[in-house]
Write a protein that holds these residues in place. Structure first.
Motif, mmCIF file in Angstrom:
data_model
loop_
_atom_site.group_PDB
_atom_site.id
_atom_site.type_symbol
_atom_site.label_atom_id
_atom_site.label_comp_id
_atom_site.label_asym_id
_atom_site.label_seq_id
_atom_site.Cartn_x
_atom_site.Cartn_y
_atom_site.Cartn_z
ATOM 1 N N TYR A 277 0.812 -1.220 0.000
ATOM 2 C CA TYR A 277 0.000 0.000 0.000
ATOM 3 C C TYR A 277 0.848 1.273 0.000
ATOM 4 O O TYR A 277 0.653 2.166 -0.842
ATOM 5 N N VAL A 281 0.957 3.982 -3.114
ATOM 6 C CA VAL A 281 0.479 5.354 -2.979
ATOM 7 C C VAL A 281 1.574 6.352 -3.342
ATOM 8 O O VAL A 281 1.329 7.339 -4.045
ATOM 9 N N VAL A 351 -6.756 9.268 0.097
ATOM 10 C CA VAL A 351 -6.539 8.117 0.973
ATOM 11 C C VAL A 351 -7.340 8.329 2.246
ATOM 12 O O VAL A 351 -8.005 9.349 2.410
#
Length: 462
Positions: A277, A281, A351
């Motif tokens: 993750y 990102v 996010v």
């Protein structure tokens, strides 16, 4: 007073083009002429119909350079990406190549006693209502195979891409397609609904919003007219722990941002295994920050305006709501000074998003994507299916069997593995839930644009 249908350019907000709307009586007459032309067209051999349609397509291709700048003015796509003629040709060419197979009769028995077969018969006059986001490719999905199958076509194009249908019909006529057989009409919603309600068409192919699809169904209610509806999506990507990270970032973010996010099968939400993750990102932010928002007529621009300021307003509202609910925006507005609060909209990555936020559940159709971490396939599956749309889903893993098993449980029309945002004309383009119903392209696309007709002949000998 005649109603005018206008295209307001997202480039500078001026009226770029306008055409008078056709009154109902004139529209009825145009459809009647199409029906007359269709009867003669359907009698032509399939090979001849294919050749004429291909000639019409070739005539349209001669205008590709002119059409690129015209598209930028109408709906904002940067000229650096060219037009849609490559994809349009791929789709039309494939459908022509499989027409004989798709339209071949199914012979059950051919003996001295019986001839039993099922043939594909044209519907007659088909209404194609095309959208502005990929105005040539989406129109050709139905126009080319409908004509090849022996139908007449009435094309009603979006006001935002007012000149596309006109250009297509004129080019096809130059290529030899009878002018009455394929007509582009400038119609208001009221006139369109009246024609549908009068059962003027044998089939309706609509690509657009859920609201538009509902209006088509209401207008057709009780007429038993067949409808094919492709109504958009909220397409997810799921990046598993063994994915090729760089390839996944580049493809998914391109799928989220290309065409200012105005793609039916664009990526609007991404779920990433928690082990990847943070890295995903970080790379996603770098990808988006490398985009250049600006005038689509300039070669340096990689992200043009949205097609209309009201579309951008919806995305801004979704983003603002999400941030107010706790989402974190990662793209600094200072990096995109061309955002003018109107059609020119900066891209955004969010996010700390949840499915309580509209931006993760409702179609955005703009340059914004939410990214969430997940712990396993079960969590990703639940989130992917937690949506009213079902057009495509994109899976990222080296394990094909795992992807196939998971793909069969996703409520969607197409499952991609290690790619996204692509329409393969050999595959049936379809969806479920609020994405609509029906099938276009592939062999099944021809089946949607025709109807089965059975022949049961008992042969009597004298």
């Amino acid at each position: 007073m005649t109603d005018m249908i206008q295209c307001i350019s997202p480039v500078d907000g001026r009226v770029y083009a306008e055409r008078p709307a056709m009154p109902l009586d004139e529209a009825r007459a145009a459809v009647a002429r199409a029906a007359t032309a269709q009867a003669e067209w359907a009698e032509k051999p399939l090979a001849e119909r294919i050749a004429i349609v291909e000639a019409g397509l070739a005539a349209l291709n001669e205008e590709s350079a002119e059409a690129v700048e015209e598209l930028a003015w109408q709906m904002g796509r940067p000229v650096r990406y060219g037009g849609e003629f490559g994809g349009m040709n791929e789709r039309a060419g494939y459908m022509a190549s499989v027409a004989e197979e798709a339209l071949a009769p199914l012979v059950v028995e051919s003996s001295d006693k019986f001839e039993r077969r099922i043939e594909r018969a044209p519907h007659g006059v088909i209404l194609v209502i095309a959208p502005w986001n990929y105005p040539y490719m989406t129109a050709i999905n139905a126009v080319a195979p409908a004509l090849i199958a022996g139908n007449a076509v009435i094309l009603k194009h979006s006001a935002q891409t007012l000149l596309v249908g006109e250009r297509m019909a004129k080019a096809f006529a130059r290529g030899g397609v009878p002018a009455e057989l394929f007509q582009n009409l400038f119609l208001t919603h009221d006139v369109t609904e009246a024609l549908i309600g009068e059962r003027a068409f044998g089939f309706i192919n609509f690509t657009g919003s859920v609201g538009g699809g509902k209006a088509i169904e209401r207008a057709a209610a009780g007429t038993f007219t067949g409808v094919g509806l492709e109504l958009g999506g909220k397409d997810p990507g799921y990046v598993m722990e063994d994915a090729d990270l760089d390839w996944a970032v580049d493809t998914l973010l391109d799928g989220a941002m290309f065409n200012a996010g105005q793609c039916c099968c664009g990526i609007e939400r991404i779920y990433v295994h928690e082990s990847l993750y943070d890295a995903f990102v970080e790379k996603a932010v770098a990808f988006v920050n490398a985009l250049t928002l600006g005038n689509p007529l300039e070669q340096a621009t990689t992200l043009g305006p949205m097609a209309n300021a009201r579309f951008a307003k919806v995305v801004r509202e979704q983003v603002a709501e999400a941030v107010a609910q706790g989402a974190k925006p990662l793209i600094d507005p200072a990096n995109f000074p061309a955002d003018d609060g109107g059609a020119y909209l900066m891209p955004q990555i969010l996010v700390d998003v949840t499915h309580d936020m509209r931006v993760m559940k409702e179609e955005s159709f703009g340059p914004v994507v939410g990214i969430m971490p997940v712990k396993d396939d079960a969590e990703a599956l639940a989130l992917m299916n937690d949506c009213d749309y079902g057009l495509t889903a994109s899976l990222w893993t080296q394990d094909v069997d795992r992807a196939m098993a998971l793909g069969r449980r996703i409520e969607t029309g197409t499952v991609f593995l290690n790619r996204a945002d692509y329409l393969d004309p050999a595959m049936c383009w379809t969806g479920c839930k609020d994405t609509g119903r029906g099938a276009s392209l592939s062999v099944l696309g021809f089946h949607a644009l025709t109807r089965p007709r059975s022949y049961h002949f008992r042969k009597v000998k004298a």
